[in-house]
Structures are given as structure tokens and as C-alpha cells.
Scaffold this motif. Sequence first.
Motif, PDB file in Angstrom:
ATOM      1  N   ARG A 113      12.727  -3.317  -3.013  1.00 29.37           N
ATOM      2  CA  ARG A 113      13.643  -4.456  -2.927  1.00 29.37           C
ATOM      3  C   ARG A 113      13.399  -5.251  -1.644  1.00 29.37           C
ATOM      4  O   ARG A 113      13.379  -6.488  -1.658  1.00 29.37           O
ATOM      5  CB  ARG A 113      15.086  -3.965  -2.974  1.00 29.37           C
ATOM      6  CG  ARG A 113      16.123  -5.070  -3.000  1.00 29.37           C
ATOM      7  CD  ARG A 113      17.510  -4.494  -3.157  1.00 29.37           C
ATOM      8  NE  ARG A 113      18.529  -5.531  -3.162  1.00 29.37           N
ATOM      9  CZ  ARG A 113      19.826  -5.303  -3.278  1.00 29.37           C
ATOM     10  NH1 ARG A 113      20.266  -4.044  -3.403  1.00 29.37           N
ATOM     11  NH2 ARG A 113      20.681  -6.297  -3.270  1.00 29.37           N
ATOM     12  N   SER A 114      13.203  -4.537  -0.531  1.00 31.69           N
ATOM     13  CA  SER A 114      12.956  -5.185   0.747  1.00 31.69           C
ATOM     14  C   SER A 114      11.633  -5.952   0.729  1.00 31.69           C
ATOM     15  O   SER A 114      11.546  -7.091   1.200  1.00 31.69           O
ATOM     16  CB  SER A 114      12.944  -4.148   1.875  1.00 31.69           C
ATOM     17  OG  SER A 114      12.566  -4.736   3.094  1.00 31.69           O
ATOM     18  N   THR A 115      10.612  -5.325   0.175  1.00 36.09           N
ATOM     19  CA  THR A 115       9.291  -5.975   0.098  1.00 36.09           C
ATOM     20  C   THR A 115       9.332  -7.210  -0.789  1.00 36.09           C
ATOM     21  O   THR A 115       8.760  -8.251  -0.452  1.00 36.09           O
ATOM     22  CB  THR A 115       8.238  -4.981  -0.432  1.00 36.09           C
ATOM     23  OG1 THR A 115       8.195  -3.835   0.423  1.00 36.09           O
ATOM     24  CG2 THR A 115       6.855  -5.628  -0.477  1.00 36.09           C
ATOM     25  N   MET A 116      10.022  -7.124  -1.910  1.00 40.75           N
ATOM     26  CA  MET A 116      10.138  -8.279  -2.803  1.00 40.75           C
ATOM     27  C   MET A 116      10.901  -9.419  -2.118  1.00 40.75           C
ATOM     28  O   MET A 116      10.605 -10.600  -2.345  1.00 40.75           O
ATOM     29  CB  MET A 116      10.839  -7.885  -4.100  1.00 40.75           C
ATOM     30  CG  MET A 116       9.985  -7.059  -5.045  1.00 40.75           C
ATOM     31  SD  MET A 116       8.410  -7.862  -5.462  1.00 40.75           S
ATOM     32  CE  MET A 116       8.966  -9.384  -6.251  1.00 40.75           C
ATOM     33  N   VAL A 152      -3.587  -2.921  -6.060  1.00 33.85           N
ATOM     34  CA  VAL A 152      -3.397  -1.573  -5.514  1.00 33.85           C
ATOM     35  C   VAL A 152      -2.492  -0.708  -6.398  1.00 33.85           C
ATOM     36  O   VAL A 152      -2.190   0.437  -6.060  1.00 33.85           O
ATOM     37  CB  VAL A 152      -2.839  -1.624  -4.071  1.00 33.85           C
ATOM     38  CG1 VAL A 152      -3.837  -2.318  -3.153  1.00 33.85           C
ATOM     39  CG2 VAL A 152      -1.476  -2.279  -4.008  1.00 33.85           C
ATOM     40  N   GLY A 153      -2.024  -1.281  -7.510  1.00 32.65           N
ATOM     41  CA  GLY A 153      -1.277  -0.490  -8.483  1.00 32.65           C
ATOM     42  C   GLY A 153       0.237  -0.586  -8.414  1.00 32.65           C
ATOM     43  O   GLY A 153       0.942   0.234  -9.014  1.00 32.65           O
ATOM     44  N   VAL A 154       0.768  -1.583  -7.703  1.00 36.37           N
ATOM     45  CA  VAL A 154       2.209  -1.759  -7.659  1.00 36.37           C
ATOM     46  C   VAL A 154       2.642  -2.571  -8.870  1.00 36.37           C
ATOM     47  O   VAL A 154       2.089  -3.636  -9.156  1.00 36.37           O
ATOM     48  CB  VAL A 154       2.656  -2.486  -6.365  1.00 36.37           C
ATOM     49  CG1 VAL A 154       4.157  -2.740  -6.373  1.00 36.37           C
ATOM     50  CG2 VAL A 154       2.267  -1.676  -5.138  1.00 36.37           C
ATOM     51  N   PRO A 200       5.925   7.024  -3.956  1.00 37.58           N
ATOM     52  CA  PRO A 200       5.868   5.805  -3.143  1.00 37.58           C
ATOM     53  C   PRO A 200       6.701   5.903  -1.875  1.00 37.58           C
ATOM     54  O   PRO A 200       7.708   6.601  -1.827  1.00 37.58           O
ATOM     55  CB  PRO A 200       6.429   4.730  -4.091  1.00 37.58           C
ATOM     56  CG  PRO A 200       7.276   5.475  -5.065  1.00 37.58           C
ATOM     57  CD  PRO A 200       6.618   6.814  -5.238  1.00 37.58           C
ATOM     58  N   LYS A 201       6.261   5.212  -0.847  1.00 37.45           N
ATOM     59  CA  LYS A 201       7.016   5.085   0.399  1.00 37.45           C
ATOM     60  C   LYS A 201       7.518   3.647   0.518  1.00 37.45           C
ATOM     61  O   LYS A 201       6.921   2.728  -0.011  1.00 37.45           O
ATOM     62  CB  LYS A 201       6.132   5.417   1.605  1.00 37.45           C
ATOM     63  CG  LYS A 201       5.681   6.856   1.679  1.00 37.45           C
ATOM     64  CD  LYS A 201       4.852   7.080   2.942  1.00 37.45           C
ATOM     65  CE  LYS A 201       4.382   8.512   3.066  1.00 37.45           C
ATOM     66  NZ  LYS A 201       3.555   8.718   4.294  1.00 37.45           N
ATOM     67  N   ASN A 233       0.836  -1.208   0.000  1.00 39.45           N
ATOM     68  CA  ASN A 233       0.000   0.000   0.000  1.00 39.45           C
ATOM     69  C   ASN A 233       0.868   1.254   0.000  1.00 39.45           C
ATOM     70  O   ASN A 233       0.584   2.235  -0.714  1.00 39.45           O
ATOM     71  CB  ASN A 233      -0.920   0.006   1.222  1.00 39.45           C
ATOM     72  CG  ASN A 233      -2.076  -0.968   1.081  1.00 39.45           C
ATOM     73  OD1 ASN A 233      -2.540  -1.233  -0.024  1.00 39.45           O
ATOM     74  ND2 ASN A 233      -2.530  -1.528   2.187  1.00 39.45           N
ATOM     75  N   ASP A 234       1.943   1.230   0.806  1.00 39.54           N
ATOM     76  CA  ASP A 234       2.851   2.377   0.857  1.00 39.54           C
ATOM     77  C   ASP A 234       3.565   2.574  -0.479  1.00 39.54           C
ATOM     78  O   ASP A 234       3.793   3.704  -0.923  1.00 39.54           O
ATOM     79  CB  ASP A 234       3.880   2.178   1.963  1.00 39.54           C
ATOM     80  CG  ASP A 234       3.265   2.289   3.357  1.00 39.54           C
ATOM     81  OD1 ASP A 234       2.168   2.870   3.466  1.00 39.54           O
ATOM     82  OD2 ASP A 234       3.881   1.797   4.316  1.00 39.54           O
TER      83      ASP A 234
END
Length: 294
Positions: free
Chosen positions: A262-265, A289-291, A257-258, A250-251
Motif C-alpha cells: 500500500r505504501s509503495t503504491m 521482478v514479479g510484483v 515479501p518484505k 524488489n523487497d
Amino acid sequence: MNRKEQHFPNTIPELAKILRISVKELRHFLYYIDKHVIFEYQLKPKGDYRKITKPSKRLKLILRRLNDEIFKKIPLHPLLFHQPGKSHIDLIKKHIGKGYILTADIDDFYPSVHINKLKESLKSVGFSDKILKTLTRITTVDYSLPQGFPTSPYLAAIILEPVISRLDGLSKKTNLTIGLYADNLAVSSTYNPQYFKRLLIKIFKQNSLSLGKFEIMTHDDQQVIMNVIVQGKIIKVKTSYIETIKKELNDLSLKPPKGNMRSTMGKIRYVYQINKEQADNILKYGKKVGVIFN
């Protein structure tokens, strides 16, 4: 390669050559290692603090070479899962479909490993007395194994060899499924393993280690090993971890973007290793959500 065939360095010049540094630099770190570390303290859930020892960039590089070129080439017992080619996920998969699961932790594992215990363990795998002082000096801080050094996890596994050998013998006699990953013990069976709790404590105590934080889960409970749910014949990531990733997505969908893609992946890849269906659902949510995933 078995241990009898392995060649270990016996002198400081020989060790320096393997580490691709000069003898002068190696001696510098041996005498002044305290000047190349900083300490951080992380709050534990119980309220006390975990001491993290961070090596300088140069010392970290040398320790990684030491780990890769020497320590990681020492073969370990197959029931130790903190070694190349294995992971905690492999440990967890061993306990799928069992009626009972027992988990426990080694209390303050790294700080409890004194330099003399490390010397004893390294000597047992083939290192000579000539090089032991050098190896233990560069891999310990304040006379114990530091949490934060690249060498500590593998050295910890070497130290656990006598323990896992005893546990292996126990598993064969009792039909228990046993595995160790760092300071995490997991035991499962078709019957309640609580009867072996005192014996497990004794085995670790005889090796100067304290075992605690016991939890015994039946098939009627939500069985959890190292924050991974074991449910029937499948394993799943906890819902709270999934929600954390969704919040990050969401961020990342905000403009600007917040967060850190790389960390999320990295978190999503971790989920994929455990449960592909959960990972696919996260990716679908991200697209919703558009990522945009590359």
C-alpha cells in the motif's frame, strides 16, 4: 462563499455543536490539552531536531472536524497552494519553462508562529474576540503552532495571507511568477530574480517571519522545486526517489515479501501525478521482478 457571507461560531456551545461534542468535553481539551499530546523529535539534515506534536486519537478527530467544518471553508489567496483543490505540484507547474527559478524556505515556520500572531490572523478573517481564545487554545501547544496538528497547515496559510498579498502585488509590477506552499516559496522569471532577494526578506520580516535557504537556478542548472525537477517544459521525480521505489518493489518480490504494498503504491501514484512516463516505467519494472499489481 466569501468571508463576508461566512458565519463563524461566537460561543463555546456553538463551537461544540459544530464539532459534534459536548461543551464539557470541549472545555476538558481547552484546560488539559497538554495531557493529550506527545512529542517526537526528528533529526534534520543540518543536525538539529524538528519537534513533532502528535495529538491523541480523540483530539485529532476534533481538530480534523474543526479544520473541515470551519477553517477550510475560509477562502484563501490563489497563490497559496496549501489549500483544498491545490497541491505543491500545481505550484511547481507554474514555473515550467522559466529561465530562472528562486526557492527559499521560511525558517522554523510553525514554531515561529506565536499564539498572539494566530489570534491576530483569525480576527482579521472575521472571528470575534469571544471565540478567539478558545480557538487558539485548542490549536496551539506551548504558545505556538504545533507541527503535527491537522489544523496547523491551513492556519499557517491563513497567517500567510498578508505576505502573499504583498507578493502578488510585487509579481504584477515585476512580471515575476510567485507561489507559496506551506513554508516553501518559489519565484521564477525570464530574468534573474536575485535582485528581489532583499525585498523578499523584508516582506517576510515585516510579518515576523524569517526567510532563508535561498537557491537561484538558471536554465543551465538542474532546476528543483520541493524535490521535483523542472526540466524544460516537463517536471520529473528525482532519480533517487525512483530508485527507492524500485528497491521496495524488489523487497515485495521476495518470498515471503518484505515491505508494504500500500505504501509503495502510494509512492507510485505520487510519481504518476508528476510524470506519467516515469510511473509507467516503474510499473513495468515491478512486473519484471514479479510484483503483481491489483
